[in-house]
Motif scaffolding. Structure first.
Motif, PDB file in Angstrom:
ATOM      1  N   ALA A  14       0.914  29.798 -13.553  1.00 15.06           N
ATOM      2  CA  ALA A  14       0.888  30.656 -12.366  1.00 15.06           C
ATOM      3  C   ALA A  14       1.480  29.928 -11.160  1.00 15.06           C
ATOM      4  CB  ALA A  14      -0.540  31.093 -12.072  1.00 15.06           C
ATOM      5  N   LEU A  15       1.182  28.634 -11.057  1.00 16.68           N
ATOM      6  CA  LEU A  15       1.742  27.852  -9.957  1.00 16.68           C
ATOM      7  C   LEU A  15       3.269  27.830 -10.035  1.00 16.68           C
ATOM      8  CD1 LEU A  15       1.046  25.994  -7.525  1.00 16.68           C
ATOM      9  CD2 LEU A  15       1.258  24.072  -9.121  1.00 16.68           C
ATOM     10  N   GLY A  16       3.785  27.716 -11.264  1.00 12.22           N
ATOM     11  CA  GLY A  16       5.236  27.747 -11.436  1.00 12.22           C
ATOM     12  C   GLY A  16       5.848  29.043 -10.912  1.00 12.22           C
ATOM     13  N   ALA A  17       5.155  30.156 -11.136  1.00 13.46           N
ATOM     14  CA  ALA A  17       5.633  31.439 -10.626  1.00 13.46           C
ATOM     15  C   ALA A  17       5.599  31.467  -9.099  1.00 13.46           C
ATOM     16  CB  ALA A  17       4.781  32.574 -11.194  1.00 13.46           C
ATOM     17  N   MET A  18       4.549  30.894  -8.512  1.00 11.25           N
ATOM     18  CA  MET A  18       4.468  30.831  -7.054  1.00 11.25           C
ATOM     19  C   MET A  18       5.595  29.970  -6.483  1.00 11.25           C
ATOM     20  SD  MET A  18       1.905  32.708  -6.152  1.00 11.25           S
ATOM     21  CE  MET A  18       2.526  33.726  -7.496  1.00 11.25           C
ATOM     22  N   VAL A  19       5.905  28.882  -7.181  1.00 12.62           N
ATOM     23  CA  VAL A  19       6.995  28.015  -6.750  1.00 12.62           C
ATOM     24  C   VAL A  19       8.311  28.788  -6.738  1.00 12.62           C
ATOM     25  CG1 VAL A  19       8.397  26.035  -7.436  1.00 12.62           C
ATOM     26  CG2 VAL A  19       5.910  25.828  -7.382  1.00 12.62           C
ATOM     27  N   ALA A  20       8.564  29.554  -7.806  1.00 12.61           N
ATOM     28  CA  ALA A  20       9.799  30.351  -7.864  1.00 12.61           C
ATOM     29  C   ALA A  20       9.854  31.341  -6.713  1.00 12.61           C
ATOM     30  CB  ALA A  20       9.878  31.086  -9.205  1.00 12.61           C
ATOM     31  N   SER A  21       8.732  31.998  -6.437  1.00  7.32           N
ATOM     32  CA  SER A  21       8.692  32.980  -5.350  1.00  7.32           C
ATOM     33  C   SER A  21       8.938  32.315  -3.994  1.00  7.32           C
ATOM     34  CB  SER A  21       7.344  33.693  -5.335  1.00  7.32           C
ATOM     35  OG  SER A  21       7.103  34.367  -6.545  1.00  7.32           O
ATOM     36  N   MET A  22       8.313  31.169  -3.758  1.00  8.75           N
ATOM     37  CA  MET A  22       8.470  30.498  -2.472  1.00  8.75           C
ATOM     38  C   MET A  22       9.863  29.902  -2.307  1.00  8.75           C
ATOM     39  SD  MET A  22       5.647  31.048  -0.890  1.00  8.75           S
ATOM     40  CE  MET A  22       5.328  29.838   0.376  1.00  8.75           C
ATOM     41  N   SER A 140       0.354  21.706  -1.740  1.00 10.02           N
ATOM     42  CA  SER A 140       1.503  20.879  -1.357  1.00 10.02           C
ATOM     43  C   SER A 140       2.737  21.236  -2.169  1.00 10.02           C
ATOM     44  CB  SER A 140       1.168  19.394  -1.537  1.00 10.02           C
ATOM     45  OG  SER A 140       0.082  19.018  -0.724  1.00 10.02           O
ATOM     46  N   ILE A 141       2.563  21.493  -3.466  1.00 13.37           N
ATOM     47  CA  ILE A 141       3.699  21.846  -4.321  1.00 13.37           C
ATOM     48  C   ILE A 141       4.312  23.166  -3.875  1.00 13.37           C
ATOM     49  CG2 ILE A 141       4.338  22.565  -6.660  1.00 13.37           C
ATOM     50  CD1 ILE A 141       2.291  20.513  -7.708  1.00 13.37           C
ATOM     51  N   VAL A 142       3.453  24.152  -3.583  1.00 10.43           N
ATOM     52  CA  VAL A 142       3.965  25.462  -3.184  1.00 10.43           C
ATOM     53  C   VAL A 142       4.680  25.386  -1.841  1.00 10.43           C
ATOM     54  CG1 VAL A 142       3.293  27.798  -2.503  1.00 10.43           C
ATOM     55  CG2 VAL A 142       2.310  26.776  -4.534  1.00 10.43           C
ATOM     56  N   THR A 143       4.083  24.715  -0.854  1.00  9.58           N
ATOM     57  CA  THR A 143       4.721  24.628   0.453  1.00  9.58           C
ATOM     58  C   THR A 143       5.992  23.782   0.403  1.00  9.58           C
ATOM     59  OG1 THR A 143       3.184  22.842   0.991  1.00  9.58           O
ATOM     60  CG2 THR A 143       2.631  25.026   1.768  1.00  9.58           C
ATOM     61  N   ALA A 144       6.008  22.736  -0.442  1.00 14.67           N
ATOM     62  CA  ALA A 144       7.218  21.935  -0.590  1.00 14.67           C
ATOM     63  C   ALA A 144       8.352  22.760  -1.187  1.00 14.67           C
ATOM     64  CB  ALA A 144       6.932  20.707  -1.461  1.00 14.67           C
ATOM     65  N   SER A 145       8.009  23.670  -2.101  1.00 12.61           N
ATOM     66  CA  SER A 145       9.049  24.505  -2.708  1.00 12.61           C
ATOM     67  C   SER A 145       9.671  25.425  -1.671  1.00 12.61           C
ATOM     68  CB  SER A 145       8.469  25.323  -3.863  1.00 12.61           C
ATOM     69  OG  SER A 145       7.503  26.257  -3.410  1.00 12.61           O
ATOM     70  N   LEU A 171      21.748  39.213  -5.110  1.00 14.53           N
ATOM     71  CA  LEU A 171      21.412  39.455  -6.509  1.00 14.53           C
ATOM     72  C   LEU A 171      20.718  38.263  -7.152  1.00 14.53           C
ATOM     73  CD1 LEU A 171      21.853  41.940  -8.299  1.00 14.53           C
ATOM     74  CD2 LEU A 171      23.867  40.824  -9.265  1.00 14.53           C
ATOM     75  N   ILE A 172      20.963  37.049  -6.636  1.00 14.35           N
ATOM     76  CA  ILE A 172      20.331  35.863  -7.202  1.00 14.35           C
ATOM     77  C   ILE A 172      18.811  35.944  -7.102  1.00 14.35           C
ATOM     78  CG2 ILE A 172      20.461  34.595  -5.012  1.00 14.35           C
ATOM     79  CD1 ILE A 172      20.798  33.106  -8.562  1.00 14.35           C
ATOM     80  N   ASN A 173      18.302  36.751  -6.140  1.00 19.39           N
ATOM     81  CA  ASN A 173      16.853  36.881  -5.990  1.00 19.39           C
ATOM     82  C   ASN A 173      16.203  37.617  -7.154  1.00 19.39           C
ATOM     83  OD1 ASN A 173      17.137  35.736  -3.436  1.00 19.39           O
ATOM     84  ND2 ASN A 173      17.245  37.713  -2.414  1.00 19.39           N
ATOM     85  N   VAL A 174      16.960  38.516  -7.790  1.00 23.33           N
ATOM     86  CA  VAL A 174      16.363  39.455  -8.739  1.00 23.33           C
ATOM     87  C   VAL A 174      15.659  38.763  -9.903  1.00 23.33           C
ATOM     88  CG1 VAL A 174      16.853  41.345 -10.352  1.00 23.33           C
ATOM     89  CG2 VAL A 174      17.877  41.342  -8.058  1.00 23.33           C
ATOM     90  N   PRO A 175      16.318  37.855 -10.646  1.00 20.37           N
ATOM     91  CA  PRO A 175      15.609  37.250 -11.783  1.00 20.37           C
ATOM     92  C   PRO A 175      14.404  36.402 -11.367  1.00 20.37           C
ATOM     93  CG  PRO A 175      17.735  36.181 -11.435  1.00 20.37           C
ATOM     94  CD  PRO A 175      17.720  37.407 -10.581  1.00 20.37           C
ATOM     95  N   MET A 176      14.520  35.681 -10.251  1.00 16.02           N
ATOM     96  CA  MET A 176      13.410  34.825  -9.834  1.00 16.02           C
ATOM     97  C   MET A 176      12.218  35.657  -9.374  1.00 16.02           C
ATOM     98  SD  MET A 176      15.446  31.721  -7.895  1.00 16.02           S
ATOM     99  CE  MET A 176      14.023  30.634  -7.895  1.00 16.02           C
ATOM    100  N   VAL A 177      12.493  36.743  -8.648  1.00 17.88           N
ATOM    101  CA  VAL A 177      11.403  37.610  -8.194  1.00 17.88           C
ATOM    102  C   VAL A 177      10.777  38.336  -9.376  1.00 17.88           C
ATOM    103  CG1 VAL A 177      10.843  39.638  -6.791  1.00 17.88           C
ATOM    104  CG2 VAL A 177      12.341  37.861  -5.877  1.00 17.88           C
ATOM    105  N   ALA A 178      11.596  38.752 -10.345  1.00 20.97           N
ATOM    106  CA  ALA A 178      11.061  39.418 -11.539  1.00 20.97           C
ATOM    107  C   ALA A 178      10.107  38.502 -12.297  1.00 20.97           C
ATOM    108  CB  ALA A 178      12.199  39.863 -12.444  1.00 20.97           C
ATOM    109  N   ILE A 179      10.465  37.226 -12.403  1.00 20.36           N
ATOM    110  CA  ILE A 179       9.570  36.250 -13.040  1.00 20.36           C
ATOM    111  C   ILE A 179       8.260  36.150 -12.251  1.00 20.36           C
ATOM    112  CG2 ILE A 179       9.245  33.796 -13.540  1.00 20.36           C
ATOM    113  CD1 ILE A 179      12.279  33.668 -14.099  1.00 20.36           C
ATOM    114  N   GLY A 180       8.365  36.131 -10.925  1.00 16.72           N
ATOM    115  CA  GLY A 180       7.168  36.055 -10.096  1.00 16.72           C
ATOM    116  C   GLY A 180       6.264  37.259 -10.277  1.00 16.72           C
ATOM    117  N   ILE A 181       6.844  38.457 -10.361  1.00 17.95           N
ATOM    118  CA  ILE A 181       6.050  39.673 -10.552  1.00 17.95           C
ATOM    119  C   ILE A 181       5.316  39.630 -11.888  1.00 17.95           C
ATOM    120  CG2 ILE A 181       6.191  42.171 -10.922  1.00 17.95           C
ATOM    121  CD1 ILE A 181       8.463  42.223  -8.873  1.00 17.95           C
TER     122      ILE A 181
END
Length: 517
Positions: A14-22, A140-145, A171-181
């Motif tokens: 889940a943290l990895g997904a938050m990192v992608a979103s941030m 710290s990991i999330v804010t650093a991302s 368009l680059i946002n689409v795959p990363m946001v989809a992973i976050g969702i």
């Protein structure tokens, strides 16, 4: 607040997904800047329209961040986080597929709505996932991302523009946001805080309308004139709306923006220092890419790479800042950072058309150092002066004011640049329509010069733009130096925590600092 009974085994995924979103939120603050010259060329965007492309995202983000966080507290953070990511995804798709300036601005505003949900709620869900001993590391990991996204923006944007059309920066946002969702839907537990303040619709409307009016007036002023009736009316209207917001927030029992915190001088002064730094950085990130592309002739990817010295200086400051604060205190470190920032701006204001990139890299590196030494200690010191019971409202106010500083920096410094450029550009002998088009931006002037085969116009455009950029940097330098003197004179030295901070038990201030650093 609902808490899970033990550490969730899926928490690091889940943290990895938050990192992608941030990361997405971080590089969307800067990715468009390197694309603006290309979009100015292909869409015919004026300097004012380019300012709105950058500012629409930041203004909406700043206006809605606090109410969005409160909606998550009341109706479920996971639900609202998914909603925010979905809105951000929709705005990215519209931005990628549109072919008009107005639609790009609208898409950026929609993305700002989504970002306003994601930023506070991505941090708010972490306590439900991680036990106390892991929480500071996770925050710290999330804010650093999010911070890492800022330097990645120009590089990713430049690479995409060199290989694809300008819509690819959306368009680059689409795959990363989809992973976050997907990760939020399957990995995050739902949490609420029913005791949080209610969303105040009137305060939210006053914030958005006041900021929008102020920034509209600032952006339109170089074209219409500062004495134009519409400009005066929007600036005055914006000031009245912001004043009404302050009065209302001071009177309601449970405000969204706790204005009483600004009566606490150490918090106020540190917040102003952090806001000024964001004001300068946002304005610089707006004016610099056009210089690197239109004047120095770099392509989009080369422009992104040439902005790395700024981030290199920032990384050095991030590493060295904490030991300096321990040795010299926050006041000394913040003041020194602002002095370095002022020196770098004054040095940059000596740029000429013949200076070349080496000189730019030098003052950019110093700018990064000054930014890093001033920003993080100012934010940490602002929150450290408050009792833990008020750290949440303090961090919300700090983050909001910082975003406002970014928005006004783009508007005010971009308008100053546009005014100087139009005044210094030599369009003598050009047909009326061509002269008006050349005055829209340095990119437009180069397009007109190429069409007419007029090398004199191209040289004048370069000279006028550099003169405008130098003026912007000179203003930044003066502002940073004045703030450095005020910080050295007025900020408290080494002091014990406030009595209230010692008496109130709660989450460690260090965790709050990490959340907002």
């Amino acid at each position: 607040m609902t808490q899970v009974s033990g550490p969730d085994p899926r928490r690091w995924w889940a943290l990895g997904a938050m990192v992608a979103s941030m990361l997405v939120l971080g590089f969307d603050m800067t990715i468009l800047n390197v694309a603006l010259p290309t979009m100015a060329q292909q869409l015919g965007a004026t300097t004012g329209q380019q300012q709105w492309m950058a500012d629409a995202y930041v203004v909406v983000f700043a206006a809605l961040m606090l109410p969005a966080g409160l909606l998550g507290d009341r109706f479920g953070r996971r639900r609202m986080l998914i909603t925010g990511l979905g809105i951000f995804l929709a705005g990215s798709l519209v931005g990628a597929l549109t072919t008009s300036v107005g639609a790009v601005i609208a898409a950026r505003a929609v993305m700002g709505i989504g970002a306003a949900f994601v930023m506070p709620l991505a941090l708010a869900v972490l306590p439900s996932l991680f036990p106390a001993e892991e929480r500071t590391k996770a925050v710290s990991i999330v804010t650093a991302s999010s911070a890492l996204g800022l330097p990645l923006g120009p590089i990713i944007g430049g690479f995409l523009l060199n290989h694809f059309w300008w819509g690819s920066v959306f368009l680059i946002n689409v795959p990363m946001v989809a992973i976050g969702i997907a990760a939020c839907a399957f990995l995050l537990p739902e949490t609420r805080d029913p005791a949080s303040p209610r969303v105040d619709a009137l305060s939210t409307a006053l914030t958005a309308a006041g900021l929008g009016s102020l920034i509209y007036g600032i952006i339109e002023a170089p074209t219409r004139g500062w004495s134009d009736a519409l400009v005066v009316a929007t600036l005055a209207g914006g000031a009245v709306l912001i004043a009404a917001l302050v009065v209302r927030e001071r009177r309601v029992p449970r405000p969204m923006l706790d204005m009483k915190l600004l009566a606490h001088r150490p918090f106020l002064l540190n917040t102003l220092a952090a806001t000024l730094v964001m004001f300068i950085l946002a304005g610089l990130m707006f004016v610099l890419p056009q210089y690197l592309q239109a004047v120095l002739g770099n392509d989009a990817f080369g422009t992104g790479l040439r902005m790395l010295p700024l981030m290199g200086g920032l990384m050095v400051a991030a590493k060295a800042g904490e030991p300096l604060v321990r040795r010299f205190g926050a006041r000394g470190t913040i003041s020194a950072g602002l002095v370095v920032l002022a020196f770098s701006a004054f040095l940059g204001s000596r740029t000429t058309v013949e200076s070349g990139y080496g000189f730019t890299a030098l003052w950019l590196s110093l700018t990064g150092l000054g930014f890093g030494f001033a920003m993080v200690p100012a934010m940490t010191a602002a929150l450290a002066t408050l009792p833990p019971a008020r750290a949440g409202s303090g961090s919300g106010l700090l983050m909001t004011v910082r975003q406002v500083g970014s928005a006004i920096g783009i508007a005010l410094l971009g308008s100053l640049l546009a005014g100087v450029f139009t005044d210094k550009l030599d369009t003598a002998g050009l047909p009326g329509a061509a002269a008006d088009r050349a005055g829209d931006s340095v990119v437009a002037a180069h397009l007109v010069a190429a069409k007419l085969g007029d090398s004199r116009l191209a040289a004048s455009a370069d000279s006028a733009y550099v003169h405008g950029m130098d003026t912007v940097l000179l203003v930044c330098g003066v502002a940073a130096l004045v703030t450095a003197l005020l910080a050295a004179a007025l900020l408290p030295g080494r002091e014990e925590p406030e009595p209230a901070a010692r008496e109130v038990t709660g989450a460690p201030v260090a965790a709050v600092d990490a959340m907002d650093a």
